[in-house]
Scaffold this motif. Sequence first.
Motif, short mmCIF file in Angstrom:
data_model
loop_
_atom_site.label_atom_id
_atom_site.label_comp_id
_atom_site.label_asym_id
_atom_site.label_seq_id
_atom_site.Cartn_x
_atom_site.Cartn_y
_atom_site.Cartn_z
N TRP A 6 0.85 -1.18 0.00
CA TRP A 6 0.00 0.00 0.00
C TRP A 6 0.89 1.24 0.00
O TRP A 6 1.81 1.36 0.81
N ARG A 13 -7.81 7.23 5.69
CA ARG A 13 -8.95 6.46 5.16
C ARG A 13 -10.25 6.94 5.76
O ARG A 13 -11.22 7.20 5.06
N VAL A 18 -15.11 6.10 0.09
CA VAL A 18 -14.05 6.68 -0.75
C VAL A 18 -14.32 6.32 -2.20
O VAL A 18 -15.12 5.44 -2.51
N VAL A 54 -5.83 8.93 -0.95
CA VAL A 54 -5.82 8.11 0.25
C VAL A 54 -4.71 7.07 0.12
O VAL A 54 -3.95 6.84 1.05
N VAL A 72 -7.17 5.07 -4.48
CA VAL A 72 -8.25 5.41 -3.56
C VAL A 72 -8.18 6.92 -3.28
O VAL A 72 -7.11 7.45 -2.95
N ARG A 74 -10.35 10.63 -1.87
CA ARG A 74 -11.34 11.23 -0.98
C ARG A 74 -12.62 11.56 -1.76
O ARG A 74 -13.72 11.42 -1.24
N LEU A 113 -10.60 -2.75 0.58
CA LEU A 113 -10.76 -2.09 -0.72
C LEU A 113 -10.11 -2.88 -1.85
O LEU A 113 -10.59 -2.83 -2.99
#
Length: 129
Positions: A6, A13, A18, A54, A72, A74, A113
């Motif tokens: 990641w 998060r 999201v 994110v 990802v 916002r 996710l």
Amino acid sequence: MRRTRWIAGPEPRGADPVVVAVTAFRLHRGAHLPRACLAGWRLSRLWPGLEGAVGLWLWAEPGARRIGSVSVWRSEADLRAFVRLPAHVAIMRAYRGRGELVSATLTSGAPDLWEEARSHGVEYSEPPG
């Protein structure tokens, strides 16, 4: 499939849903794969400073000449701002015509996710013949 760890952006998060952008690029020629991967990796270095980001995973299936990302955000506005970013536009122009790009965007509050993105995975049409 191989994926990166990641890569966190500046936004936490949080509990709110999201925006998740799933992209996959299948190159016509394997010879373009190393440079395409490098271009994506270089772009990912921007993530810690991108407003509204994110986080991100990059992934690759070298045997299938496929690479992609799960990013990802916002909000959709933050995703659109990234799409217009000069560094992103330059990569898209450089690889236009060298493969097939497919993408999906969803809003999610799912705890995992990556799995959510995979369930909305992108599919390619098979070439004729």
